[in-house]
Design a protein around this motif. Sequence first.
Motif, PDB file in Angstrom:
ATOM      1  N   SER A  61       0.311   9.480  -5.279  1.00 18.81           N
ATOM      2  CA  SER A  61      -0.074   8.253  -4.570  1.00 18.81           C
ATOM      3  C   SER A  61      -1.379   7.690  -5.123  1.00 18.81           C
ATOM      4  N   ILE A  62      -2.336   8.546  -5.482  1.00 16.70           N
ATOM      5  CA  ILE A  62      -3.590   8.072  -6.094  1.00 16.70           C
ATOM      6  C   ILE A  62      -3.286   7.475  -7.463  1.00 16.70           C
ATOM      7  N   ARG A  63      -2.419   8.121  -8.235  1.00 17.25           N
ATOM      8  CA  ARG A  63      -1.998   7.596  -9.541  1.00 17.25           C
ATOM      9  C   ARG A  63      -1.436   6.188  -9.385  1.00 17.25           C
ATOM     10  N   GLU A  64      -0.525   6.016  -8.431  1.00 21.31           N
ATOM     11  CA  GLU A  64       0.104   4.713  -8.222  1.00 21.31           C
ATOM     12  C   GLU A  64      -0.912   3.670  -7.756  1.00 21.31           C
ATOM     13  N   LYS A  65      -1.852   4.068  -6.913  1.00 20.13           N
ATOM     14  CA  LYS A  65      -2.871   3.129  -6.438  1.00 20.13           C
ATOM     15  C   LYS A  65      -3.794   2.699  -7.580  1.00 20.13           C
ATOM     16  N   ILE A  66      -4.088   3.598  -8.506  1.00 19.12           N
ATOM     17  CA  ILE A  66      -4.902   3.233  -9.676  1.00 19.12           C
ATOM     18  C   ILE A  66      -4.159   2.192 -10.512  1.00 19.12           C
ATOM     19  N   TYR A 119       6.528  -1.274   8.794  1.00 18.64           N
ATOM     20  CA  TYR A 119       5.598  -2.011   7.935  1.00 18.64           C
ATOM     21  C   TYR A 119       4.283  -1.271   7.783  1.00 18.64           C
ATOM     22  N   ASN A 120       3.894  -0.509   8.813  1.00 19.10           N
ATOM     23  CA  ASN A 120       2.624   0.206   8.764  1.00 19.10           C
ATOM     24  C   ASN A 120       2.629   1.294   7.687  1.00 19.10           C
ATOM     25  N   VAL A 121       3.807   1.846   7.387  1.00 27.60           N
ATOM     26  CA  VAL A 121       3.923   2.837   6.302  1.00 27.60           C
ATOM     27  C   VAL A 121       3.521   2.164   4.989  1.00 27.60           C
ATOM     28  N   ILE A 122       3.996   0.935   4.783  1.00 25.92           N
ATOM     29  CA  ILE A 122       3.652   0.192   3.560  1.00 25.92           C
ATOM     30  C   ILE A 122       2.169  -0.170   3.562  1.00 25.92           C
ATOM     31  N   PHE A 123       1.676  -0.623   4.707  1.00 24.18           N
ATOM     32  CA  PHE A 123       0.258  -0.972   4.805  1.00 24.18           C
ATOM     33  C   PHE A 123      -0.615   0.235   4.460  1.00 24.18           C
ATOM     34  N   GLU A 124      -0.352   1.368   5.084  1.00 21.31           N
ATOM     35  CA  GLU A 124      -1.155   2.578   4.839  1.00 21.31           C
ATOM     36  C   GLU A 124      -1.042   3.051   3.397  1.00 21.31           C
ATOM     37  N   ALA A 125       0.142   2.867   2.789  1.00 23.21           N
ATOM     38  CA  ALA A 125       0.350   3.288   1.398  1.00 23.21           C
ATOM     39  C   ALA A 125      -0.444   2.432   0.425  1.00 23.21           C
ATOM     40  N   ASN A 126      -0.910   1.279   0.866  1.00 20.07           N
ATOM     41  CA  ASN A 126      -1.645   0.371  -0.009  1.00 20.07           C
ATOM     42  C   ASN A 126      -3.115   0.222   0.367  1.00 20.07           C
ATOM     43  N   ARG A 127      -3.573   1.065   1.306  1.00 21.25           N
ATOM     44  CA  ARG A 127      -4.989   1.088   1.628  1.00 21.25           C
ATOM     45  C   ARG A 127      -5.690   1.888   0.550  1.00 21.25           C
TER      46      ARG A 127
END
Length: 149
Positions: A61-66, A119-127
Amino acid sequence: MGIFDFIKDVGEKLGIGGDDDKPDADALKKEVEKHGLEADDLKVEVDGDKVKVAGNAPSNSIREKIILTMGNVLGVSKVEEDIKVANAEPDASFYTVEKGDTLWNIAEEQYGKGKGAKYNVIFEANRPMLTHPDKIYPGQVLRIPPLEG
């Protein structure tokens, strides 16, 4: 290693001004740090509108956020990554926001009818890149993690 496409004319403006506003490697590294995304030995190269990033991340998840942090920058059209991950986890899919989209309707489209409340799953995944569920824009690319269970 993967190559990810983004919309070059959409995103966070990091350049130093002028018409030919392009981010440099240091500005992209600072953007990653600003979001608190930690990676060891992070290396960033910018070649025109393409970014190459390598290093070691503690999770997928950190890799994807980078990748998303760098790709959702004005002037970036591609991110080529070679980030090693310490803890394996399932890949998320990526979704490009379209005009009129909300996180609710993206959740319904990605997870199935009647699952808009996810939708909150998506929101949290993009914080921390997203600061509020209503603050998405066309052309922005979001992580869509798989639902658990």
